[in-house]
Design a protein around this motif. Structure first.
Motif, PDB file in Angstrom:
ATOM      1  N   ARG A  69       0.836  -1.210   0.000  1.00  0.00           N
ATOM      2  CA  ARG A  69       0.000   0.000   0.000  1.00  0.00           C
ATOM      3  C   ARG A  69       0.866   1.253   0.000  1.00  0.00           C
ATOM      4  O   ARG A  69       0.580   2.219  -0.719  1.00  0.00           O
ATOM      5  N   ILE A  70       1.917   1.236   0.807  1.00  0.00           N
ATOM      6  CA  ILE A  70       2.799   2.408   0.875  1.00  0.00           C
ATOM      7  C   ILE A  70       3.518   2.609  -0.458  1.00  0.00           C
ATOM      8  O   ILE A  70       3.609   3.729  -0.971  1.00  0.00           O
ATOM      9  N   ALA A  71       4.007   1.509  -1.027  1.00  0.00           N
ATOM     10  CA  ALA A  71       4.758   1.596  -2.285  1.00  0.00           C
ATOM     11  C   ALA A  71       3.877   2.048  -3.437  1.00  0.00           C
ATOM     12  O   ALA A  71       4.326   2.766  -4.343  1.00  0.00           O
ATOM     13  N   ALA A  72       2.595   1.622  -3.432  1.00  0.00           N
ATOM     14  CA  ALA A  72       1.694   1.925  -4.543  1.00  0.00           C
ATOM     15  C   ALA A  72       1.062   3.311  -4.449  1.00  0.00           C
ATOM     16  O   ALA A  72       0.530   3.817  -5.440  1.00  0.00           O
ATOM     17  N   ASP A  73       1.119   3.921  -3.282  1.00  0.00           N
ATOM     18  CA  ASP A  73       0.476   5.220  -3.102  1.00  0.00           C
ATOM     19  C   ASP A  73       1.236   6.300  -3.859  1.00  0.00           C
ATOM     20  O   ASP A  73       2.459   6.410  -3.753  1.00  0.00           O
ATOM     21  N   ARG A  74       0.514   7.080  -4.622  1.00  0.00           N
ATOM     22  CA  ARG A  74       1.147   8.122  -5.437  1.00  0.00           C
ATOM     23  C   ARG A  74       1.522   9.346  -4.621  1.00  0.00           C
ATOM     24  O   ARG A  74       2.323  10.172  -5.066  1.00  0.00           O
ATOM     25  N   ARG A  75       0.917   9.475  -3.448  1.00  0.00           N
ATOM     26  CA  ARG A  75       1.205  10.622  -2.602  1.00  0.00           C
ATOM     27  C   ARG A  75       2.308  10.288  -1.601  1.00  0.00           C
ATOM     28  O   ARG A  75       2.476   9.138  -1.198  1.00  0.00           O
ATOM     29  N   SER A  76       3.044  11.294  -1.220  1.00  0.00           N
ATOM     30  CA  SER A  76       4.071  11.147  -0.195  1.00  0.00           C
ATOM     31  C   SER A  76       3.425  11.508   1.141  1.00  0.00           C
ATOM     32  O   SER A  76       3.082  12.673   1.370  1.00  0.00           O
ATOM     33  N   ARG A  77       3.242  10.517   1.985  1.00  0.00           N
ATOM     34  CA  ARG A  77       2.456  10.723   3.202  1.00  0.00           C
ATOM     35  C   ARG A  77       3.316  10.716   4.461  1.00  0.00           C
ATOM     36  O   ARG A  77       4.345  10.079   4.527  1.00  0.00           O
ATOM     37  N   LYS A  78       2.810  11.413   5.480  1.00  0.00           N
ATOM     38  CA  LYS A  78       3.463  11.466   6.779  1.00  0.00           C
ATOM     39  C   LYS A  78       3.161  10.191   7.570  1.00  0.00           C
ATOM     40  O   LYS A  78       2.181   9.499   7.295  1.00  0.00           O
ATOM     41  N   PRO A  79       3.983   9.891   8.586  1.00  0.00           N
ATOM     42  CA  PRO A  79       3.716   8.718   9.425  1.00  0.00           C
ATOM     43  C   PRO A  79       2.314   8.719  10.027  1.00  0.00           C
ATOM     44  O   PRO A  79       1.664   7.675  10.090  1.00  0.00           O
ATOM     45  N   VAL A  80       1.829   9.887  10.458  1.00  0.00           N
ATOM     46  CA  VAL A  80       0.515   9.927  11.086  1.00  0.00           C
ATOM     47  C   VAL A  80      -0.580   9.498  10.105  1.00  0.00           C
ATOM     48  O   VAL A  80      -1.577   8.868  10.496  1.00  0.00           O
ATOM     49  N   ASP A  81      -0.405   9.817   8.812  1.00  0.00           N
ATOM     50  CA  ASP A  81      -1.384   9.396   7.802  1.00  0.00           C
ATOM     51  C   ASP A  81      -1.405   7.874   7.672  1.00  0.00           C
ATOM     52  O   ASP A  81      -2.476   7.262   7.604  1.00  0.00           O
ATOM     53  N   TRP A  82      -0.215   7.272   7.658  1.00  0.00           N
ATOM     54  CA  TRP A  82      -0.155   5.823   7.513  1.00  0.00           C
ATOM     55  C   TRP A  82      -0.584   5.100   8.784  1.00  0.00           C
ATOM     56  O   TRP A  82      -1.171   4.017   8.710  1.00  0.00           O
TER      57      TRP A  82
END
Length: 220
Positions: A69-82
């Motif tokens: 999921r992290i690898a496929a996400d097009r957005r660069s997200r913060k730890p709190v989002d994940w």
């Protein structure tokens, strides 16, 4: 036992009752998924964003799904989002895994003939050995004064972020426990990058749990 399984066991007492609320458990498990990936050197936190490293499966369904999921996400997200995203559904899957492994059993008790109360006591009527081992490992780290292993430090971070230490170590001085957990979090027990990533995830768990609790209070 991985961090998710240990945290779930620690979050329930010998009668199988939760000792912290579901919001903290769920966010703790979302954080535990990230920390397992950090320890496996498959993710990092760079510029406050989660980034993937390496390739290939880890052989654990929950970890591999999270990594994909992290690898496929097009957005660069913060730890709190994940933490928030990975928290969804994790608790039930981890409990199912612990039940299947024979560490816990499901105990449902009717309440007023309408509802049922669910608990997860030890499968054989005794405290799961993995819970006792994790608790004693944490106690040893808290009462000690030297460096701890990275995996134990990560579990300490989860316990501190979910405030589970209030329940697990109620017999110890509160200020001593919090001071030692902070010291462990900042200690030279791992490479700087790993230590920083774990600190960022810990902060994300705390922030996510606070936001969820506030939203629940407002809606009620």
């Amino acid at each position: 036992m991985n961090l998710l399984e240990e945290l779930t066991l620690l979050a329930h007492d010998q009668l199988g009752r939760r000792v912290i609320d579901n919001t903290r458990i769920d966010h703790g498990l979302g954080g535990a998924l990230l920390l397992e990936l950090v320890l496996a050197e498959r993710i990092d936190v760079a510029d406050r964003r989660v980034v993937t490293r390496g390739d290939g499966p880890l052989g654990d369904a929950l970890l591999d799904e999270a990594l994909d999921r992290i690898a496929a996400d097009r957005r660069s997200r913060k730890p709190v989002d994940w933490v928030k995203r990975l928290a969804k559904g994790a608790r039930h899957r981890v409990i199912e895994r612990l039940v299947a492994a024979g560490a816990l059993r499901v105990e449902r008790t009717p309440v007023l003939g309408i509802f049922s109360r669910t608990r997860y006591p030890g499968a054989h009527g005794a405290e799961p050995a993995a819970r006792a081992e994790a608790r004693e490992r944490l106690r040893g780290a808290i009462l000690g004064s030297g460096p701890v292993l990275p995996r134990t430090a990560a579990l300490c971070a989860l316990v501190a972020a979910t405030e589970l230490d209030r329940k697990l170590f109620a017999d110890l001085d509160r200020k001593l426990v919090r001071a030692r957990l902070k010291e462990i979090g900042q200690g030279e027990w791992a490479a700087a990058a790993v230590r920083k990533a774990i600190q960022d995830v810990q902060a994300a768990i705390m922030a996510g749990a606070v936001v969820a609790s506030t939203a629940a209070a407002v809606s009620s």
